[in-house]
Write an enzyme that holds these catalytic residues in place. Sequence first.
Site, PDB file in Angstrom:
ATOM      1  N   ASP A 143       0.852  -1.185   0.000  1.00 28.23           N
ATOM      2  CA  ASP A 143       0.000   0.000   0.000  1.00 28.23           C
ATOM      3  C   ASP A 143       0.894   1.244   0.000  1.00 28.23           C
ATOM      4  O   ASP A 143       2.122   1.132   0.020  1.00 28.23           O
ATOM      5  CB  ASP A 143      -0.986  -0.019   1.176  1.00 28.23           C
ATOM      6  CG  ASP A 143      -0.271  -0.013   2.515  1.00 28.23           C
ATOM      7  OD1 ASP A 143       0.955   0.164   2.556  1.00 28.23           O
ATOM      8  OD2 ASP A 143      -0.959  -0.198   3.539  1.00 28.23           O
ATOM      9  N   ASP A 179      -8.356  -6.717  -0.093  1.00 27.48           N
ATOM     10  CA  ASP A 179      -7.471  -7.107   0.997  1.00 27.48           C
ATOM     11  C   ASP A 179      -8.181  -6.777   2.284  1.00 27.48           C
ATOM     12  O   ASP A 179      -9.004  -5.851   2.321  1.00 27.48           O
ATOM     13  CB  ASP A 179      -6.148  -6.327   0.962  1.00 27.48           C
ATOM     14  CG  ASP A 179      -6.319  -4.901   1.464  1.00 27.48           C
ATOM     15  OD1 ASP A 179      -6.779  -4.060   0.681  1.00 27.48           O
ATOM     16  OD2 ASP A 179      -6.035  -4.638   2.649  1.00 27.48           O
ATOM     17  N   CYS A 199     -15.053 -27.592   5.900  1.00 25.27           N
ATOM     18  CA  CYS A 199     -13.757 -27.063   5.478  1.00 25.27           C
ATOM     19  C   CYS A 199     -12.727 -28.185   5.392  1.00 25.27           C
ATOM     20  O   CYS A 199     -12.690 -29.078   6.233  1.00 25.27           O
ATOM     21  CB  CYS A 199     -13.300 -26.003   6.478  1.00 25.27           C
ATOM     22  SG  CYS A 199     -11.689 -25.286   6.111  1.00 25.27           S
ATOM     23  N   CYS A 228      -9.395 -27.601   5.267  1.00 26.37           N
ATOM     24  CA  CYS A 228      -8.065 -27.073   5.582  1.00 26.37           C
ATOM     25  C   CYS A 228      -7.345 -27.973   6.578  1.00 26.37           C
ATOM     26  O   CYS A 228      -7.941 -28.832   7.222  1.00 26.37           O
ATOM     27  CB  CYS A 228      -8.148 -25.634   6.095  1.00 26.37           C
ATOM     28  SG  CYS A 228      -8.529 -25.456   7.854  1.00 26.37           S
ATOM     29  N   CYS A 283      -8.926 -27.905  10.121  1.00 23.22           N
ATOM     30  CA  CYS A 283     -10.187 -28.638  10.253  1.00 23.22           C
ATOM     31  C   CYS A 283      -9.990 -30.137  10.052  1.00 23.22           C
ATOM     32  O   CYS A 283     -10.764 -30.947  10.555  1.00 23.22           O
ATOM     33  CB  CYS A 283     -11.221 -28.075   9.286  1.00 23.22           C
ATOM     34  SG  CYS A 283     -11.786 -26.428   9.791  1.00 23.22           S
ATOM     35  N   HIS A 339      -6.980 -21.393   9.576  1.00 22.99           N
ATOM     36  CA  HIS A 339      -8.350 -21.723   9.170  1.00 22.99           C
ATOM     37  C   HIS A 339      -9.048 -20.534   8.514  1.00 22.99           C
ATOM     38  O   HIS A 339      -9.678 -20.684   7.460  1.00 22.99           O
ATOM     39  CB  HIS A 339      -9.206 -22.223  10.332  1.00 22.99           C
ATOM     40  CG  HIS A 339     -10.658 -22.239   9.946  1.00 22.99           C
ATOM     41  ND1 HIS A 339     -11.170 -23.189   9.075  1.00 22.99           N
ATOM     42  CD2 HIS A 339     -11.666 -21.363  10.193  1.00 22.99           C
ATOM     43  CE1 HIS A 339     -12.443 -22.909   8.836  1.00 22.99           C
ATOM     44  NE2 HIS A 339     -12.769 -21.815   9.501  1.00 22.99           N
TER      45      HIS A 339
END
Lengths: 375, 375
Positions: free
Chosen positions: A60, A276, A314, A316, A319, A345
């Site tokens: 940024d 973002d 999920c 991931c 999980c 997560h």
Amino acid sequence: MPVGTAGTVKAVSQDILEDLGAQIILGNTYHLYLRPGHELVRKLGGLHKFMSWERALLTDSGGFQVFSLSELRKVKEEGVSFRSHLDGTSHLFTPERSMEIQIALGADIVMAFDECTEHPAERERARTSMEMTLRWAKRSKDYFEAHKHECPWTDREIGKSGDRVIGKTEESVPAQPGAAAVHDSITKLTAPALFGIVQGGMYADLRRESAERTVEMDFPGYAIGGLSVGESRAKTMDMIAAVLEILPKDKPRYVMGVGYPEEIVQYAAMGVDMMDCVLPTRAARHGLLFTSEGRINIKNARYAQDQRPADPKCACRVCARYTRAYLRHLFVSAEPLAGVLNTVHNLAFYLDTMRSVRHAITLGDLSGILSGGVS
Amino acid sequence: MPVGTAGTVKAVSQDILEDLGAQIILGNTYHLYLRPGHELVRKLGGLHKFMSWERALLTDSGGFQVFSLSELRKVKEEGVSFRSHLDGTSHLFTPERSMEIQIALGADIVMAFDECTEHPAERERARTSMEMTLRWAKRSKDYFEAHKHECPWTDREIGKSGDRVIGKTEESVPAQPGAAAVHDSITKLTAPALFGIVQGGMYADLRRESAERTVEMDFPGYAIGGLSVGESRAKTMDMIAAVLEILPKDKPRYVMGVGYPEEIVQYAAMGVDMMDCVLPTRAARHGLLFTSEGRINIKNARYAQDQRPADPKCACRVCARYTRAYLRHLFVSAEPLAGVLNTVHNLAFYLDTMRSVRHAITLGDLSGILSGGVS
């Protein structure tokens, strides 16, 4: 884009970000300028090399953090003077200085230096601020064009094996069936890209004027800044819709600093390509988990014996392995692993959400996603 | 053994511990009893299941933490009453209670409840304390033998696919060419194992007597407790040497709470099979890294531009990817990733050190390792 403020997405190592399929992360110019310092980062080969991250980086302009974090800031035509929130030292950010810092950091996408108009702001104040952002955009572009080849990876890569390439290998970036054309359009870079930023407060006509005049300057991508600063969500959407009418569809369109999962789906459906937000990472460190069944506060006593994963839908790594009971125990015990696992997560949930959006775009049908199929 | 105090090796996820080749980790009975509570852990299937860790777990007796962390403790023949360091509530640990808690947690190796004699201690005080530890060992064993099959994984596994097995697959535990016979000897369990603990202060004859009388009780493994409490390293070695003369060589011999890399190599060479220490993990969180070139304090300004890995001879995932400059930046910025990466490296260094020791044992030559080949 996960936010990696000081050259690290808080609590998550780079190999896990890669596994999660993050294609681009954001670094904060204000933080990196203050510590470790852009000259040090340049000397060590740029932020990519410093933090060992080969995929894309966006920085940024530093303006927003100056407004939100620093002390005793003074805005003048020249730029913004401020005191560091770390040690009280005095500094000056100008459009030229912001470009110099971002080029030294070696971001792939550099943001023009803008003024994030405070909210609420009277119409005249919003116009004055917008006009200055436009003048600063011009100064940003002039400096950037003259110095963009001083970027450390441009030097390095050209001296070695050629141009810097984003998402160059199938191994390093998992195939995304619905990956936006945006990504493909910037797969090969010889220098960073500078994006312009649209301001204009909460006035649709000012927003449109800002967009038109920014587009006239011809940037390779455009951001919509100054939103999610306290206004209603309906107002945010109105402003985005007004600006999207103007911004060219064949260039990346980026809404800065948003948002909740349901918001980012909505904005993507409106035509936004990039977003973002610190929300997935910051909320994680406070024990707030995003799931397909809504948000859960993992410290709640109801999860003490809950043997389900954070989100049963999920896939991931968190999980797949840990229960809510364990995550709750880690959080209430203030264990550092709590922040790690919760963040992994939440990032997985956000990145999965955007993958679903890209897939729906490919199929040409976002109705399922907009009706809550994802979040 | 890496120390996983509250059901987590601080800052490191279980998959990384597996990658590092950790075969066994330690949990602290005192911490787990207070939070989340052993009954909750039992109800959720035991600590293995609660924290998703299939490899071996050892729990300490809780005694040492009561002495070092709790308030207003009172030691009587019955046991130790104390107040929680978390909320001031009153509790009583007895040998029977310690066994009950450790069995509920489902450790593979349970430690007898002992009194860690304070240092320095007069001879008579050390004898009195040692005698009580012997009486507590007997009470621990009696309770343990009567209740060991109440361990959650015994129930679970026997009800399902058979006995709990440690290190059962080549996939889950990387082959260790020099793995101690100790490990093989406990690869199949139908119930946890209870280890006795030798005390006796800094008096070699009391240590020997404690060892003899503990061995008479016939445990499947023996620990040497009450060391590394402020005495000289020479004294520690004298005490270990005295006790190792007595403890059977065909049973695991475990020195509790040690030590620096050069110490653990020395003790292993003397015949010690197991050790645990918070040093690699705690030091990491304070920025102290163990390397083949000695210890380095990563926050030192000299590392600000150092592009070498933490340890150029280390093959761990941290040294393979990140520079000292980046690790220093993370640490001085108080980034959570600092604790993660520093801990992973230090554990890798310790586990590599022990791998080298096992390899040297297989070759029958520890001279290279003792002369500083590792640390």
